[in-house]
Design a protein around this motif. Structure first.
Motif, PDB file in Angstrom:
ATOM      1  N   THR A 118       0.854  -1.194   0.000  1.00  0.00           N
ATOM      2  CA  THR A 118       0.000   0.000   0.000  1.00  0.00           C
ATOM      3  C   THR A 118       0.883   1.235   0.000  1.00  0.00           C
ATOM      4  O   THR A 118       1.834   1.309   0.786  1.00  0.00           O
ATOM      5  CB  THR A 118      -0.870   0.024   1.261  1.00  0.00           C
ATOM      6  N   VAL A 119       0.563   2.173  -0.880  1.00  0.00           N
ATOM      7  CA  VAL A 119       1.274   3.448  -0.854  1.00  0.00           C
ATOM      8  C   VAL A 119       0.325   4.483  -0.259  1.00  0.00           C
ATOM      9  O   VAL A 119      -0.787   4.644  -0.750  1.00  0.00           O
ATOM     10  CB  VAL A 119       1.709   3.888  -2.267  1.00  0.00           C
ATOM     11  N   MET A 120       0.772   5.089   0.811  1.00  0.00           N
ATOM     12  CA  MET A 120      -0.083   6.109   1.432  1.00  0.00           C
ATOM     13  C   MET A 120       0.592   7.454   1.331  1.00  0.00           C
ATOM     14  O   MET A 120       1.776   7.583   1.654  1.00  0.00           O
ATOM     15  CB  MET A 120      -0.306   5.772   2.905  1.00  0.00           C
ATOM     16  N   ASP A 121      -0.167   8.442   0.867  1.00  0.00           N
ATOM     17  CA  ASP A 121       0.400   9.786   0.942  1.00  0.00           C
ATOM     18  C   ASP A 121      -0.132  10.452   2.207  1.00  0.00           C
ATOM     19  O   ASP A 121      -0.991   9.929   2.892  1.00  0.00           O
ATOM     20  CB  ASP A 121       0.094  10.599  -0.323  1.00  0.00           C
ATOM     21  N   MET A 122       0.385  11.628   2.513  1.00  0.00           N
ATOM     22  CA  MET A 122       0.049  12.278   3.774  1.00  0.00           C
ATOM     23  C   MET A 122      -1.414  12.692   3.840  1.00  0.00           C
ATOM     24  O   MET A 122      -1.983  12.795   4.908  1.00  0.00           O
ATOM     25  CB  MET A 122       0.966  13.490   3.990  1.00  0.00           C
ATOM     26  N   LYS A 123      -1.992  12.900   2.631  1.00  0.00           N
ATOM     27  CA  LYS A 123      -3.396  13.300   2.617  1.00  0.00           C
ATOM     28  C   LYS A 123      -4.249  12.147   3.150  1.00  0.00           C
ATOM     29  O   LYS A 123      -5.178  12.361   3.939  1.00  0.00           O
ATOM     30  CB  LYS A 123      -3.815  13.669   1.189  1.00  0.00           C
ATOM     31  N   GLN A 124      -3.870  10.952   2.724  1.00  0.00           N
ATOM     32  CA  GLN A 124      -4.617   9.789   3.204  1.00  0.00           C
ATOM     33  C   GLN A 124      -4.428   9.609   4.706  1.00  0.00           C
ATOM     34  O   GLN A 124      -5.365   9.290   5.424  1.00  0.00           O
ATOM     35  CB  GLN A 124      -4.108   8.533   2.492  1.00  0.00           C
ATOM     36  N   ILE A 125      -3.177   9.814   5.130  1.00  0.00           N
ATOM     37  CA  ILE A 125      -2.902   9.657   6.555  1.00  0.00           C
ATOM     38  C   ILE A 125      -3.696  10.700   7.340  1.00  0.00           C
ATOM     39  O   ILE A 125      -4.286  10.407   8.382  1.00  0.00           O
ATOM     40  CB  ILE A 125      -1.384   9.780   6.821  1.00  0.00           C
ATOM     41  N   ALA A 126      -3.734  11.907   6.759  1.00  0.00           N
ATOM     42  CA  ALA A 126      -4.502  12.973   7.404  1.00  0.00           C
ATOM     43  C   ALA A 126      -5.971  12.575   7.518  1.00  0.00           C
ATOM     44  O   ALA A 126      -6.605  12.754   8.563  1.00  0.00           O
ATOM     45  CB  ALA A 126      -4.370  14.266   6.618  1.00  0.00           C
ATOM     46  N   THR A 127      -6.505  12.004   6.437  1.00  0.00           N
ATOM     47  CA  THR A 127      -7.913  11.591   6.446  1.00  0.00           C
ATOM     48  C   THR A 127      -8.153  10.547   7.534  1.00  0.00           C
ATOM     49  O   THR A 127      -9.134  10.621   8.276  1.00  0.00           O
ATOM     50  CB  THR A 127      -8.300  10.994   5.080  1.00  0.00           C
ATOM     51  N   MET A 128      -7.196   9.609   7.602  1.00  0.00           N
ATOM     52  CA  MET A 128      -7.326   8.549   8.587  1.00  0.00           C
ATOM     53  C   MET A 128      -7.324   9.146   9.997  1.00  0.00           C
ATOM     54  O   MET A 128      -8.167   8.810  10.827  1.00  0.00           O
ATOM     55  CB  MET A 128      -6.159   7.579   8.426  1.00  0.00           C
ATOM     56  N   LEU A 129      -6.394  10.059  10.233  1.00  0.00           N
ATOM     57  CA  LEU A 129      -6.282  10.647  11.567  1.00  0.00           C
ATOM     58  C   LEU A 129      -7.488  11.517  11.885  1.00  0.00           C
ATOM     59  O   LEU A 129      -7.998  11.510  13.008  1.00  0.00           O
ATOM     60  CB  LEU A 129      -4.985  11.465  11.686  1.00  0.00           C
ATOM     61  N   SER A 130      -7.974  12.265  10.886  1.00  0.00           N
ATOM     62  CA  SER A 130      -9.166  13.086  11.155  1.00  0.00           C
ATOM     63  C   SER A 130     -10.348  12.198  11.458  1.00  0.00           C
ATOM     64  O   SER A 130     -11.249  12.587  12.189  1.00  0.00           O
ATOM     65  CB  SER A 130      -9.535  13.992   9.983  1.00  0.00           C
ATOM     66  N   GLY A 131     -10.320  10.994  10.852  1.00  0.00           N
ATOM     67  CA  GLY A 131     -11.375  10.034  11.171  1.00  0.00           C
ATOM     68  C   GLY A 131     -11.369   9.744  12.663  1.00  0.00           C
ATOM     69  O   GLY A 131     -12.408   9.732  13.314  1.00  0.00           O
TER      70      GLY A 131
END
Lengths: 239, 403
Positions: free
Chosen positions: B259-272
């Protein structure tokens, strides 16, 4: 409200007035077909044992309660045809009440209590104040105008209540056991105030009491039993 | 007459000072709690997003397995990466600035009588570049240390504080499992993350040292890729995925095993996650609102007897039903408005204080303010007004005799 006229009519005229509470088995007949005329300027005492309907009669006369049957003409107007708001106007302009429990607003100065009916009459602040002070003077309490009811004795509270009833400049004062909570000395004081208003100002007074001594201050005595008038005549002036 | 009625209502409010105070208090608690909680919750969500963006929008992570986003166990053992794969990504893609291989474990670091359980990270100097770590004292690893896997390490500030107190750690030797490891460098502190986790709590060693002496395998569990300035993460992600499929020899029609995750995805996950937090806070706030409402209700119902009597008196001396009702309605509205406004001020105050304390942005949501205000006002008006309405419709004599 239109001026009421009463050409040739008594001020208060009850015909066949009944007041029923509850229904079926539990039905109570507080008033059972009362006929009664009261003329302007009379001082009438209503007496009778507990449950004889004297308070109910008073409440019906005062338009606080509505009869179940019968005709009630006040100043020639059939009260049964009036709605709640019109009855309120009748009370506002023609009637003043005095209750056994005084029924003053708590935490409100004597002056404010006396002004209350004048607010509903739509008087301005200055007029209201003057009229309230005048009414308190009539009952000898102008110096206590800014005291709360809790700071006044029972007799004083009742005199504030009388001042409130007077302030609206009514034609009839209805008093429901006005001395019921007072000792003899204070009772006599209150009765003398009422008597003076009747004699000097020509106020019509209808009073319910169970004390013969107090009833003796009136000119006319009505004795009620079981929702009916048993006797009706002048009080003996022996007292 | 309206002016007169307003005056009557204000008189009544002051006459019943305690009742009025408690009613206002109920509304203040309800409105204040909701606004404070939601403001703090939303502030922390914004902060997480901002933090992650600050970490670097040009940073991507490559993880083994397909369900890294869900975070749960995949059921099958994921095929790990190797150092070679990491180097291929860096060499083959021109857009990649550096790519750092990472392998991690939990272990106890011991120095003298002190010890601390911490994260052990095996990587190389590229990690300092990709994750933006600076050396505060000492140095990075040198070439021979990396190539031959020498027992050396660079430690984070928290590990230093715990093991060395005030003395200089560089040149000292700590023990990790069976490995005696010389400290060659100390990282500059980054402090706590938004979630309060300590970012400085770890020990870094050359990845070959880690593989040989700690893990006992040649696995790489994570690659951190930093792409060059001006390259969009979307494009970087696509190219890395293509290169990875090639390197891992994944055939057409087969799923990725990474899986390649960019920071936007990580941000989305964390905001979740912070979203859940906000939800929880809101639930607490809703309970406060309810409790405040019940408080108001209680006070109004308890005072019904006195109020019914007062209504009886007013009716007896000639007030009309609608005049009495208007007075009570205005009284309820004034108390609700007053309580609501104080509640908004208190809520925003607590929100602001909380935001300052947690160093998160303070952006109150007008919708929530309106909602909380509306609810409390409705409770105040409904429970202030409806018992009065019932009383005003009684025969005056029944209202007077109300027990």
């Amino acid at each position: 409200m239109a001026e009421l006229s009463s050409e040739g009519e008594p001020l208060i005229r009850l015909r066949g007035i009944s007041r029923l509470y509850g229904s079926g088995e539990a039905e109570v007949r507080a008033l059972d077909g009362i006929d009664l005329d009261i003329q302007k300027g009379e001082f009438v005492a209503i007496m009778g044992p507990s449950g004889s309907g004297k308070s109910t009669a008073m409440n019906v006369i005062g338009c606080l309660d509505v009869p179940t049957a019968g005709e009630y003409h006040f100043h020639g107007v059939e009260v049964a045809n009036l709605n709640a708001d019109q009855r309120a106007l009748l009370r506002r302009h023609y009637l003043g009440f005095i209750f056994q429990g005084y029924n003053l607003l708590p935490r409100t100065s004597a002056l404010h209590n006396v002004e209350l009916p004048l607010i509903y009459k739509g008087l301005g602040r200055a007029q209201r104040h003057a009229a309230a002070i005048e009414a308190l003077e009539k009952v000898g309490l102008a110096h206590r105008a800014h005291h709360d009811p809790s700071e006044l004795s029972g007799g004083q509270q009742q005199r504030v209540a009388i001042a409130r009833a007077l302030a609206g400049n009514p034609e009839v004062i209805l008093a429901d056991e006005p001395t019921g909570n007072l000792d003899t000395r204070l009772s006599v004081e209150i009765m003398e105030v009422l008597k003076g208003l009747n004699e000097n100002e020509g106020l019509t007074i209808v009073m319910v009491t169970h004390e013969a001594d107090m009833a003796a201050f009136a000119n006319r005595l009505i004795w009620m039993v079981d929702g009916r008038i048993e006797s009706d005549g002048p009080t003996r002036k022996a007292a | 007459m309206l002016l007169e009625t307003i005056r009557l209502a204000i008189q009544a409010i002051f006459r019943n000072a305690l009742r009025s105070f408690l009613t206002v208090l109920g509304i203040v608690i309800g409105v204040g709690a909701v606004i404070a909680m939601v403001t703090i919750g939303q502030g922390s969500t914004e902060q997480v997003t901002a933090d992650v963006e600050k970490l670097g929008s040009n940073m991507l992570m490559i993880m083994p397995g397909q369900d890294a986003m869900e975070g749960g166990p995949s059921g099958t053992v994921d095929q790990m990466f190797t150092i070679r794969m990491n180097d291929m990504i860096e060499e083959q893609l021109g857009m990649v600035d550096v790519s750092a291989p990472l392998s991690t474990a939990r272990a106890r670091a011991v120095f003298g009588n002190e010890n601390r359980r911490t994260d052990i990270v095996g990587t190389d100097n590229r990690y300092f570049t990709a994750a933006r770590w600076e050396i505060a004292r000492g140095r990075q690893f040198d070439r021979s240390e990396l190539q031959s896997g020498k027992p050396v390490c660079v430690i984070g500030e928290s590990v230093r504080k715990e093991l060395f107190g005030t003395s200089d750690p560089v040149g000292e030797v700590i023990r990790i499992k069976t490995l005696s490891c010389e400290i060659v460098g100390l990282l500059r502190s980054k402090g706590a993350s938004t979630f309060g986790s300590d970012q400085d709590d770890f020990v870094i060693m050359p990845i070959r040292t880690f593989q040989r002496r700690i893990a006992g395998n040649t696995d790489v569990s994570l690659m951190i890729v930093s792409v060059r300035e001006g390259v969009s993460t979307e494009r970087a992600k696509k190219e890395i995925e293509a290169a990875m499929r090639d390197i891992r020899r994944i055939g057409r029609g087969e799923d990725d095993d990474f899986t390649v995750m960019d920071m936007k995805q990580i941000a989305t996950m964390l905001s979740g996650i912070t979203g859940v937090l906000t939800g929880l806070l809101s639930a607490v706030a809703a309970v406060s609102l309810l409790v405040g409402g019940i408080g108001i209700m209680n006070i109004m119902l308890v005072s019904v007897t006195e109020r019914t009597r007062e209504i009886g008196i007013r009716l007896a001396i000639g007030a009309q039903t609608r005049q009495v009702l208007m007075q009570f309605l205005i009284e309820a509205i004034i108390l609700s408005l007053f309580g609501g406004l104080i509640g908004i001020v208190v809520g925003l105050g607590i929100g602001l204080a909380g935001a300052n304390m947690l160093s998160i942005p303070f952006n109150p949501d007008p919708g929530i303010i309106l909602m909380a205000f509306g609810f409390s006002a409705a409770v105040g008006v409904i429970f202030g007004f409806f018992p009065a309405r019932r009383a005003a419709r009684l025969n005056p004599i029944d209202a007077l005799r109300h027990e």
